[in-house]
Design a protein around this motif. Structure first.
Motif, mmCIF file in Angstrom:
data_model
loop_
_atom_site.group_PDB
_atom_site.id
_atom_site.type_symbol
_atom_site.label_atom_id
_atom_site.label_comp_id
_atom_site.label_asym_id
_atom_site.label_seq_id
_atom_site.Cartn_x
_atom_site.Cartn_y
_atom_site.Cartn_z
ATOM 1 N N TYR A 130 24.597 1.378 -52.369
ATOM 2 C CA TYR A 130 25.362 0.750 -51.277
ATOM 3 C C TYR A 130 24.448 0.201 -50.181
ATOM 4 O O TYR A 130 24.899 -0.087 -49.073
ATOM 5 N N GLU B 216 21.053 10.850 -55.307
ATOM 6 C CA GLU B 216 20.491 10.078 -54.193
ATOM 7 C C GLU B 216 20.396 8.596 -54.552
ATOM 8 O O GLU B 216 20.660 7.719 -53.723
ATOM 9 N N GLU C 230 23.635 6.800 -54.135
ATOM 10 C CA GLU C 230 23.918 6.466 -52.733
ATOM 11 C C GLU C 230 23.186 5.182 -52.323
ATOM 12 O O GLU C 230 23.683 4.402 -51.504
ATOM 13 N N CYS C 231 22.002 4.975 -52.917
ATOM 14 C CA CYS C 231 21.230 3.774 -52.583
ATOM 15 C C CYS C 231 21.896 2.492 -53.111
ATOM 16 O O CYS C 231 21.519 1.390 -52.711
#
Length: 578
Positions: free
Chosen positions: A337, A331, A334-335
């Motif tokens: 970006y 997770e 993903e952060c």
């Protein structure tokens, strides 16, 4: 196994000499595979172990009583009811079967005198302890065997007790040397002599068969089809010696020990087959021999059984934390970006006038890029350009907040995983029920185990750490679990004492008590070697150990047991000490 029917016959004779007429005073069941009966005679008190362990099944007199559980198991309570105060009147062995029947004279609930038999079956993984009443019916057993487990022989309460199915082998007690040679001649295939003897004779273990072959062939390999007259004569001679020893219970307890002092075999005959690669030691009694052979194995097995619940709990916690960290790291990736979301929002806000309603994607010039490259921005056709921009800003703020939270959570999860690893190491060092009780109390205090509703149950205290004395006379204390580590480091040790811990591995807090002196380099090295020994790095050749004065070791507020910070330290590389 070496504990064959012939060896058990010697055990039976030894027990008869000491126990016939004795009364069963106390009965314990330290674990699910062992029963201990304390007998009392007019001269002495003796404890007899009945073990149905797969790899160390036996019966014999022991000196030490293993730790017992707080609540006795059901079979233990049954035995106390049936046998406590009963008098042992006879010990029986059918032929050379690995079975002993202990007959007790006792009084039943109606006041009648009856015989209760405790049967010890020593058969590897099928070993069992069975309680039989005066009518030959099974009262209960250590291991119940139903139809799904065996179609030949059931062991269940209420059924009639039956001996295990007999083997079609010759009984040494009734078979002379001529009958043995005749039987061996009937074996059709070529076979090594020791294997042929094992296949032919009842109640004899492989070590005895190999010893006869060694004596007959004088250390050479022998095939039964190739024996000459002299070898046949020697075979008959050594078999008669074996038969005499078994018939008259005249064997002597011998144990074979490797040069490293690890026991590898035992017998009621003197063993020569190992040559100079091992040492043969004679023991005083057969019970003493069995205790010496199985002691280390049994203590390890007992601890593994008692550790099962804690080991399962810690394994589940470790796996859950590892999965949690892996998921959180995905997770967090993903952060990374999130800035793309903010840029998309800025570009949409700046170009909202040029974006047609209902568009699903738009190509815009990125004014954050020095080359002013075009990028595609996906749109929700149901929203206006301004609304799409606000959604990108909202997703950006959400990702930014998630990134901060995830970073904190990952750090906390990794610290918790380190703590669980330290408890794993404490479990590996545990040697007694008290040690396990301290670990359970620690995990209960941290919320990993639910608190017991039993108000009478006392919480385990903190026991003393291991103590070692160096050649110089200074003492070194080693904690065996996190509660001991905390007490040792934060309360017992003084500010000028030296604290040691293995670098990068879970391990014990180790403290060198300096008595106000400056320790020598050799004393530092010896204490560091102990710290390495009592850590997960104990099997490495070289281990890095940090050390500093106790004054430089602190425990953060709210930290889990055993977790500390330390500064102003030095590192030494040592080999874990024996």
């Amino acid at each position: 196994m070496a504990l064959d029917g012939a060896f058990l016959r010697h055990i039976k004779t030894e027990l008869e000499e000491k126990l016939i007429g004795a009364r069963a005073d106390k009965i314990y069941q330290p674990n699910r595979e062992e029963i201990i009966i304390a007998f009392r005679t007019r001269q002495e008190a003796l404890k007899v172990l009945f073990s149905a362990r797969a790899n160390s099944a036996r019966v014999g007199i022991i000196n030490q009583t293993p730790e017992n559980p707080k609540q006795p198991p059901m079979l233990c309570m049954l035995l106390r009811k049936k046998l406590q105060g009963a008098r042992l009147v006879e010990i029986r062995q059918p032929d050379l079967e690995r079975v002993l029947h202990f007959d007790f004279d006792t009084v039943n609930e109606l006041g009648d005198r009856v015989t209760i038999t405790l049967t010890m079956e020593i058969m590897g993984k099928y070993s069992n302890i069975i309680v039989v009443n005066h009518e030959g019916l099974i009262i209960d057993s250590l291991k119940r065997v139903d139809a799904e487990m065996s179609s030949q022989r059931l062991v269940l309460p209420g059924l009639r007790y039956q001996l295990p199915p007999p083997q079609e082998k010759l009984n040494i007690l009734t078979t002379d040397g001529n009958a043995l040679l005749q039987k061996l001649a009937e074996i059709p295939a070529d076979m090594e002599l020791s294997k042929a003897l094992l296949k032919t004779l009842q109640g004899i273990s492989p070590v005895v068969c190999r010893e006869i072959q060694h004596q007959v062939g004088r250390g050479e390999f022998l095939n039964i089809k190739e024996l000459d007259e002299e070898q046949l004569f020697r075979l008959k001679f050594y078999y008669e010696k074996l038969r005499e020893a078994v018939t008259n219970h005249s064997g002597t307890p011998f144990i074979v020990v490797e040069r490293s002092k690890r026991p590898i075999d035992f017998s009621f005959l003197e063993i020569h087959q190992y040559g100079t690669s091992a040492v043969v030691i004679q023991k005083e009694t057969f019970s003493e021999l069995l205790n010496a052979f199985f002691e280390e194995r049994d203590s390890g097995d007992r601890m593994r059984v008692k550790q099962q619940d804690l080991l399962k709990l810690l394994t589940n916690l470790s796996e859950r934390l590892s999965r949690k960290i892996e998921h959180q790291q995905a997770e967090l990736a993903e952060c990374a970006y999130k800035d793309d979301l903010r840029i998309a929002g800025d570009l949409l806000s700046s170009n909202s006038y040029a974006i047609a309603p209902g568009a699903t994607v738009v190509k815009l010039q990125n004014f954050y890029d020095e080359n002013l490259a075009d990028i595609e921005v996906k749109l929700n056709p149901a929203l206006s350009a301004s609304q799409n921009a606000q959604k990108y800003y909202k997703d950006y703020r959400k990702a930014k907040t998630a990134e901060n939270i995830l970073q904190t959570q990952i750090i906390a999860a990794k610290e918790e995983l380190l703590y669980i690893d330290s408890v794993f190491e404490s479990l590996a060092l545990a040697k007694s029920e008290q040690d396990l009780g301290e670990i359970r109390a620690e995990l209960t205090g941290e919320g990993y185990i639910k608190k017991s509703r039993n108000k009478k149950e006392k919480e385990a205290g903190v026991s003393a750490p291991l103590k070692f004395t160096l050649e110089s006379g200074l003492e070194v204390l080693v904690g065996r679990n996190n509660r001991q580590n905390d007490k040792l480091t934060m309360k017992t040790a003084r500010k000028q004492d030296i604290w040691f811990h293995v670098k990068g591995f879970p391990g014990s807090h180790t403290v060198l008590l300096t008595e106000g002196k400056n320790p020598s380099e050799d004393e530092i090295k010896q204490a560091a070697a102990l710290a390495a020994k009592y850590s997960r790095a104990k099997d490495l050749v070289q281990v890095a150990v940090d050390y500093t004065e106790i004054r430089h070791v602190t425990k953060p507020q709210g930290a889990k047991p055993g977790m500390v910070n330390y500064v102003n330290y030095k590192t030494i590389f040592v080999k874990p000490t024996e």
